[in-house]
Design an enzyme around this catalytic site. Structure first.
Site, PDB file in Angstrom:
ATOM      1  N   SER A  38       5.099 -12.742  -3.003  1.00  0.00           N
ATOM      2  CA  SER A  38       5.703 -11.701  -2.172  1.00  0.00           C
ATOM      3  C   SER A  38       6.672 -12.265  -1.130  1.00  0.00           C
ATOM      4  CB  SER A  38       4.629 -10.870  -1.473  1.00  0.00           C
ATOM      5  OG  SER A  38       3.968 -11.624  -0.490  1.00  0.00           O
ATOM      6  N   LYS A  91       3.877 -11.638   5.952  1.00  0.00           N
ATOM      7  CA  LYS A  91       5.117 -10.893   5.750  1.00  0.00           C
ATOM      8  C   LYS A  91       6.066 -11.155   6.911  1.00  0.00           C
ATOM      9  CE  LYS A  91       3.173  -8.758   2.267  1.00  0.00           C
ATOM     10  NZ  LYS A  91       3.261  -9.393   1.001  1.00  0.00           N
TER      11      LYS A  91
END
Length: 169
Positions: A38, A91
């Site tokens: 990711s 993230k």
């Protein structure tokens, strides 16, 4: 008698060292492994299924930023999942409280509520992030990623940046 004294000293030093390490890990900094794609290409740019976790990136997470939630757009953070508090995610912050953001694949604009941030993975095709679960409460943030510490050929500072085409207003 000497043997028991040696064992007692070794045990007390081990326990003391362990408590010091736990305090440092809990309050100041820790090392976290990065799994998945990711955040590709920032992390795990060389995937090798044969080596498994040996090819995962390990990152340094500093926790001084938690005192007053000192984050900015582009910081990479570690946070507990809003859906499952046993999971940790890594993230990039795209927007902070009070910012307006265009929701990807939509014509909607969203104002980030106080005490929240909007996070996205660098590899949007493989990322479960704010596009799925909405703004993340700042109280779930565990720290800011500052450096890659493993593997040796990738050791270095993590750059603060916003992916192309993503910005807050």
């Amino acid at each position: 008698m000497g043997n028991a004294s040696f064992l007692w000293n070794a045990m007390t030093k081990s326990i003391t060292g362990g408590l010091i390490a736990l305090t440092i890990s809990d309050r100041y900094a820790s090392i976290v492994s990065v799994h998945g794609l990711s955040m590709y290409p920032t992390f795990n740019s060389s995937t090798n299924t044969f080596l498994g976790s040996l090819s995962d990136d390990y990152v340094l997470v500093e926790k001084f930023c938690l005192a007053n939630y000192k984050f900015t757009d582009g910081d990479v953070i570690v946070f507990r999942s809003p859906n499952n508090h046993k999971e940790k995610h890594i993230k990039r912050i795209i927007a902070m409280p009070g910012d307006w953001i265009k929701v990807p694949h939509s014509y909607d604009m969203l104002k980030i509520p106080e005490g929240h941030c909007w996070v996205e993975g660098d590899n949007s095709a493989s990322s479960l992030d704010s596009r799925s679960f909405g703004p993340v409460p700042l109280g779930l943030v565990q720290g800011r990623v500052t450096h890659i510490v493993w593997p040796p050929q990738r050791v270095g500072q993590v750059r603060r940046s916003i992916p192309e085409g993503r910005f807050s207003l």
